[in-house]
Scaffold this active site. Sequence first.
Site, PDB file in Angstrom:
ATOM      1  N   LYS A   1      33.971   8.881   1.445  1.00  0.00           N
ATOM      2  CA  LYS A   1      33.702   7.562   2.635  1.00  0.00           C
ATOM      3  C   LYS A   1      33.856   6.279   1.715  1.00  0.00           C
ATOM      4  O   LYS A   1      32.950   6.249   0.960  1.00  0.00           O
ATOM      5  CB  LYS A   1      32.692   7.810   3.343  1.00  0.00           C
ATOM      6  CG  LYS A   1      32.441   6.405   4.519  1.00  0.00           C
ATOM      7  CD  LYS A   1      30.970   6.960   5.052  1.00  0.00           C
ATOM      8  CE  LYS A   1      30.742   5.598   5.836  1.00  0.00           C
ATOM      9  NZ  LYS A   1      29.228   5.474   6.196  1.00  0.00           N
TER      10      LYS A   1
ATOM     11  N   ASP B   1      29.963  -2.626   6.042  1.00  0.00           N
ATOM     12  CA  ASP B   1      29.952  -2.024   7.446  1.00  0.00           C
ATOM     13  C   ASP B   1      29.040  -3.013   8.326  1.00  0.00           C
ATOM     14  O   ASP B   1      28.003  -2.903   8.018  1.00  0.00           O
ATOM     15  CB  ASP B   1      29.315  -0.528   7.317  1.00  0.00           C
ATOM     16  CG  ASP B   1      29.280  -0.100   8.765  1.00  0.00           C
ATOM     17  OD1 ASP B   1      29.894  -0.859   9.650  1.00  0.00           O
ATOM     18  OD2 ASP B   1      28.568   0.749   8.863  1.00  0.00           O
TER      19      ASP B   1
ATOM     20  N   LYS C   1      25.367  -4.086  13.633  1.00  0.00           N
ATOM     21  CA  LYS C   1      24.077  -4.058  13.011  1.00  0.00           C
ATOM     22  C   LYS C   1      22.988  -5.053  13.175  1.00  0.00           C
ATOM     23  O   LYS C   1      23.376  -6.297  12.943  1.00  0.00           O
ATOM     24  CB  LYS C   1      24.222  -3.464  11.755  1.00  0.00           C
ATOM     25  CG  LYS C   1      24.786  -2.282  11.485  1.00  0.00           C
ATOM     26  CD  LYS C   1      24.964  -2.034  10.111  1.00  0.00           C
ATOM     27  CE  LYS C   1      25.926  -0.550   9.573  1.00  0.00           C
ATOM     28  NZ  LYS C   1      24.964   0.458   9.994  1.00  0.00           N
TER      29      LYS C   1
ATOM     30  N   ASP D   1      28.339   1.165   1.599  1.00  0.00           N
ATOM     31  CA  ASP D   1      28.697   2.207   2.486  1.00  0.00           C
ATOM     32  C   ASP D   1      29.907   2.841   2.108  1.00  0.00           C
ATOM     33  O   ASP D   1      30.506   3.786   2.621  1.00  0.00           O
ATOM     34  CB  ASP D   1      29.044   1.568   3.888  1.00  0.00           C
ATOM     35  CG  ASP D   1      28.730   2.620   4.904  1.00  0.00           C
ATOM     36  OD1 ASP D   1      28.071   3.534   4.778  1.00  0.00           O
ATOM     37  OD2 ASP D   1      29.325   2.604   6.104  1.00  0.00           O
TER      38      ASP D   1
ATOM     39  N   GLU E   1      31.507   4.925  12.224  1.00  0.00           N
ATOM     40  CA  GLU E   1      32.663   4.586  11.698  1.00  0.00           C
ATOM     41  C   GLU E   1      33.087   5.849  10.413  1.00  0.00           C
ATOM     42  O   GLU E   1      34.388   6.073  10.400  1.00  0.00           O
ATOM     43  CB  GLU E   1      33.268   3.043  11.444  1.00  0.00           C
ATOM     44  CG  GLU E   1      32.767   2.898   9.905  1.00  0.00           C
ATOM     45  CD  GLU E   1      31.261   2.938   9.452  1.00  0.00           C
ATOM     46  OE1 GLU E   1      31.040   3.246   8.467  1.00  0.00           O
ATOM     47  OE2 GLU E   1      30.435   2.816  10.667  1.00  0.00           O
TER      48      GLU E   1
ATOM     49  N   ARG F   1      32.443   8.930  10.013  1.00  0.00           N
ATOM     50  CA  ARG F   1      32.969  10.020  10.060  1.00  0.00           C
ATOM     51  C   ARG F   1      34.473   9.981  10.600  1.00  0.00           C
ATOM     52  O   ARG F   1      35.075  11.175  10.620  1.00  0.00           O
ATOM     53  CB  ARG F   1      32.117  10.686  11.324  1.00  0.00           C
ATOM     54  CG  ARG F   1      32.205  10.213  12.607  1.00  0.00           C
ATOM     55  CD  ARG F   1      30.791  10.209  13.173  1.00  0.00           C
ATOM     56  NE  ARG F   1      29.688   9.919  12.936  1.00  0.00           N
ATOM     57  CZ  ARG F   1      28.516   9.981  13.244  1.00  0.00           C
ATOM     58  NH1 ARG F   1      28.401  10.820  14.349  1.00  0.00           N
ATOM     59  NH2 ARG F   1      27.310   9.523  12.592  1.00  0.00           N
TER      60      ARG F   1
END
Length: 467
Positions: free
Chosen positions: A234, A239, A246, A257, A318, A320
């Site tokens: 990933k 993010d 967030k 991330d 996001e 996944r």
Amino acid sequence: MQSWLKNKAVFTNGKSSTDTKPRGQIYFFAKVGDKKLKNLRQENARNTWIFESTQNKGFFEDTPYSYFRDQAGSILQQAKQAKLQEIEVHFENLNSQQIIAILIGFDVSAYNFLKEIKKEQDAQLPAVIFSGNTSQQFKKDFDEAVLQAQAINWARHLVSLPPNMLNPKTFAKIAKDIAWPKNAKCQIHDVEWLEKNNFGMHLAVGQGSQTSPCLVHLSYRPASKLKPLALVGKGITFDTGGLDLKPSGAMRLMKKDMGGAAAVFAVFFWAVFSKSSQPLDAYLSLAENSVSSKSFRPSDVIKSRSGLLVEIDNTDAEGRLVLGDALHYAVTRPGKDEPSAVIDVATLTGAIKVALGNDVAGLFSNDDQLAQDLLKASSETGDWFWRMPLVEKYFAALNSPFADFKNSTEGPGGAITAALFLQRFIEKKKWAHIDIFAWNDRPRGALSQAGGSGQAVQALIRFLQKQ
């Protein structure tokens, strides 16, 4: 990536130097006799460190490997603070893995983010003298340790880079610019390729950013009859959470991330330059989850590469999505490129941190042997994994009346439902999912700086060494 060991190591045959530079002495023993210990302390009272191999008493206790690695890293920083110009290192009755661990500890500890950015050597670090350790085996161990430390430090450095320096485009360029040998290739698949190959979820995540998403495919084909192993990372380079924004505190570390992609890149780097016999395909799913008028929305229905329709319950789930498309691509490669198994690495959920803390990664797998091999590698290196259950009935929480399923849900079991989501894209291949944190909050052991931790790199290297 710089290596303090490679630049600062001195090999001498037998006796210590008589140089009068401020010097430290470090002794690493498999076993120390009381008399020898007493004599060493009397003869070398100042700036002398003596370590005896520890006994592993449980799964999360130090092994001799992890103990020596972290002690070596800690001592290097003490030598730096004491302004020593040299440290002399002695080994007695240690095996290759323990020696490699010590050398890795030194080189990982020597990493300095600012010095690496500025391409400067840390002038305050001492030289290291290996007196009497000049055998061919020791030199092989030395080279292996340098390579593993470089891989770990690559993962740490990539995670620590700020988002104005690291985005999908610059990350892809870093991968492309490595001087790979002929049996390793780097392909950068752009938006046009992603559209042509139906990476609908990956494209949705990246569509709100000025920097376009991409998939980096690294392939390594040594002279080997083994089937390739696929690694998927990933790579969300920042993010925001997307339109499900967030809070500021939760966003502060979201440059990390892409820790899964950093770990996968680092393991691939080690495999290629160590001339591993295991063929590999590594996929870095790179995107930035940004907020703009183009961002994907809650309640959007996205068609995945597999053809499954996914309703967006939360734009902050996001990772996944980008992983799902890449996993499906990895497991459906035809012919000689069909993988024997696929392993993904991701900073996927906050739920796994709540369950296991910063230092233990959650391991999910549909294959007991694969899971056991990964757990054993993690235990040996002190790069810990813990197997988590794939509770199939929990998947009902992702039910949707508008799509095949949703990308997330509220409530408990968040790490499990995230893993179950990924499992829908692996076409029944052998698979493991490693949910990592990738960050070190404070200096400790061999990690002498806060920042990227290189989590999962050492365990995956050990796993590959045993294939």
